[in-house]
Write a protein that holds these residues in place. Structure first.
Motif, PDB file in Angstrom:
ATOM      1  N   ARG A 147     -21.442  30.351 -38.069  1.00 14.03           N
ATOM      2  CA  ARG A 147     -22.081  30.654 -39.343  1.00 14.03           C
ATOM      3  C   ARG A 147     -23.423  29.927 -39.384  1.00 14.03           C
ATOM      4  N   PHE A 150     -28.336  28.084 -43.945  1.00 11.89           N
ATOM      5  CA  PHE A 150     -29.619  28.577 -44.445  1.00 11.89           C
ATOM      6  C   PHE A 150     -30.746  27.611 -44.098  1.00 11.89           C
ATOM      7  N   TYR A 213     -31.562  37.798 -42.112  1.00 13.44           N
ATOM      8  CA  TYR A 213     -30.499  37.009 -41.491  1.00 13.44           C
ATOM      9  C   TYR A 213     -29.905  35.940 -42.401  1.00 13.44           C
ATOM     10  N   THR A 214     -30.260  35.943 -43.666  1.00 12.95           N
ATOM     11  CA  THR A 214     -29.597  35.039 -44.604  1.00 12.95           C
ATOM     12  C   THR A 214     -28.116  35.401 -44.703  1.00 12.95           C
ATOM     13  N   ASP A 215     -27.274  34.384 -44.819  1.00 15.66           N
ATOM     14  CA  ASP A 215     -25.819  34.556 -44.866  1.00 15.66           C
ATOM     15  C   ASP A 215     -25.300  35.196 -43.572  1.00 15.66           C
ATOM     16  N   PHE A 216     -25.839  34.747 -42.438  1.00 19.43           N
ATOM     17  CA  PHE A 216     -25.424  35.289 -41.140  1.00 19.43           C
ATOM     18  C   PHE A 216     -24.099  34.657 -40.725  1.00 19.43           C
ATOM     19  N   TYR A 217     -23.178  35.516 -40.292  1.00 17.39           N
ATOM     20  CA  TYR A 217     -21.849  35.059 -39.877  1.00 17.39           C
ATOM     21  C   TYR A 217     -21.397  35.910 -38.705  1.00 17.39           C
ATOM     22  N   ARG A 228     -22.189  39.789 -39.449  1.00 14.79           N
ATOM     23  CA  ARG A 228     -22.442  40.097 -40.858  1.00 14.79           C
ATOM     24  C   ARG A 228     -23.687  39.338 -41.298  1.00 14.79           C
ATOM     25  N   TYR A 229     -24.610  40.042 -41.949  1.00 14.92           N
ATOM     26  CA  TYR A 229     -25.839  39.384 -42.372  1.00 14.92           C
ATOM     27  C   TYR A 229     -26.587  40.250 -43.373  1.00 14.92           C
ATOM     28  N   ILE A 231     -29.223  40.210 -47.241  1.00 11.60           N
ATOM     29  CA  ILE A 231     -29.095  40.133 -48.697  1.00 11.60           C
ATOM     30  C   ILE A 231     -29.370  41.500 -49.310  1.00 11.60           C
ATOM     31  N   ALA A 234     -27.061  44.384 -46.826  1.00 14.57           N
ATOM     32  CA  ALA A 234     -25.942  43.737 -46.149  1.00 14.57           C
ATOM     33  C   ALA A 234     -25.456  44.640 -45.019  1.00 14.57           C
TER      34      ALA A 234
END
Length: 422
Positions: A147, A150, A213-217, A228-229, A231, A234
């Motif tokens: 993960r 940020f 790529y914010t909230d990249f998992y 998963r990536y 905002i 999605a």
């Protein structure tokens, strides 16, 4: 659909624009509204008349309003399955399923405006059919892999030479413009002409990747690598086992001090713009995690065990090359170090090339060809005799590797687990 309606409306206003002015503002607004409503109605009718379903091991898609078309695709050609959710779809609880197939630019299938749950169930069913399992097979489990914090993403994107250089130039231009205004009282248009492109470049090179790529998992699953990536859009990307053909580990100069890299890949099935858009597997990751992902993707291959040798004459710009029973590894670059990794099972052809100047110097370039993508694995500056031995050795390694390993199709029905399974 909103973008399609907006495009139709803009085209309507642009093409007969000079004629519309004669009708007055009220009539122009009414005609524009009518065109927009007509575009919405057409899009809704086309969507309503579209249908799809699974028939044995085939995906059947019917679409079109004025011109009806039907496609029946064997799922053995499936390359990747993505679930995409633009911001409006996220608000409405909808999703779009994008199915990538082998076959070129027209091979992508988009199933739009599905409910989120239905898109998830269909994605699992498609991957199960492609793996040789029943479509009713439950969704495969997954194991967390990485993960992206940020803060790390923000710092890595800012800590790049192009971004830092653009910021410095932008500040200098603004300062110069301010000095001119204070001394002459006049605004210098040239300052604006230089500042605007720099600002647009910063938005593309910094804000674009930051939003993407914010909230990249990332996670590992028997059905492949899951990413998963995003905002405002999605996205859930699933790359089945065996579809990653080559990997590139990129280490910009300033990133080396932070110990982070970027991991890119050639993924079978993605072509053209979609290939470039989906080539990044890990945007920012510690170096150790990057090489761990390579071992997961390429069935336990350990890049650290591949001995790298410099080019003839020790010229740094030609880089290093290593070949063993599993991998072709090429490393080059001082400002931006790039390591290209290709397993022999994925190599489509091996070439040795030498132009007139290279022949006079007695050197050649060795290239390992893979399906289209950002990676063109090669090593230059090798002595011709050495290059010939490398090509012959890689051909033998590739033949042995492909003889002992089946292809990626229906991987779940084979006795050995897929490369990315744990």
């Amino acid at each position: 659909m909103p973008l399609q309606v907006l495009l139709v409306t803009l085209v309507f206003l642009a093409l007969p624009g000079s004629l519309l002015v004669q009708f007055g503002l009220v009539w122009v607004l009414l005609m524009t509204l009518a065109v927009a409503c007509g575009a919405v109605a057409f899009a809704l009718l086309a969507w309503w008349n579209s249908s799809f379903g699974l028939r044995d091991d085939h995906l059947v898609v019917h679409s079109g309003l004025l011109r009806r078309s039907s496609r029946e695709i064997p799922l053995s050609r499936l390359q990747a399955v993505d679930v995409v959710r633009p911001l409006l779809m996220q608000v409405l609880g909808l999703a779009e399923l994008r199915v990538e197939l082998a076959g070129g630019d027209s091979s992508e299938i988009r199933l739009r405006y599905l409910s989120w749950g239905r898109a998830e169930r269909l994605r699992a069913a498609l991957l199960a059919h492609a793996a040789g399992l029943a479509g009713s097979t439950p969704k495969a489990p997954e194991w967390p892999f990485f993960r992206l914090p940020f803060g790390l993403l923000l710092g890595a994107l800012a800590f790049r030479l192009p971004v830092l250089g653009s910021v410095v130039l932008f500040v200098l231009l603004i300062a110069a413009g301010g000095a001119v205004v204070s001394s002459t009282g006049l605004f210098e248009a040239g300052v604006l002409g230089g500042a605007v492109p720099l600002l647009l470049g910063l938005m593309r090179g910094f804000l674009g990747p930051l939003m993407r790529y914010t909230d990249f998992y990332s996670s590992l699953s028997p059905d492949g690598l899951r990413l998963r990536y995003g905002i405002f859009q999605a996205r859930m990307q699933t790359v089945p086992p065996g579809r990653v053909q080559a990997v590139r580990i990129v280490e910009p100069l300033l990133w080396r001090a932070m110990g982070v890299v970027r991991v890119e890949a050639n993924v079978a099935g993605y072509v053209g713009e979609r290939q470039m858009d989906s080539s990044t597997l890990l945007p920012v990751v510690p170096r150790r995690i990057a090489y761990l992902l390579v071992r997961e993707l390429f069935a336990g291959a350990d890049v650290s065990r591949t001995a790298l040798h410099p080019a003839a004459g020790g010229r740094a710009r030609d880089g290093d090359l290593g070949v063993d029973e599993q991998l072709f590894v090429a490393r080059r670059g001082r400002v931006c170090r790039v390591t290209e990794i290709v397993p022999h099972t994925r190599t489509q052809s091996i070439r040795m090339t030498a132009g007139p100047v290279s022949r006079r110097r007695g050197v050649a370039t060795v290239e390992a060809d893979t399906p289209p993508g950002p990676i063109r694995a090669h090593a230059s500056g090798r002595e011709i005799a050495e290059a010939r031995r490398i090509v012959e050795g890689m051909a033998a390694f590739g033949h042995a590797a492909r003889h002992s390993n089946a292809g990626p199709e229906r991987w779940a029905t084979r006795s050995e687990p897929p490369p990315s399974a744990r």
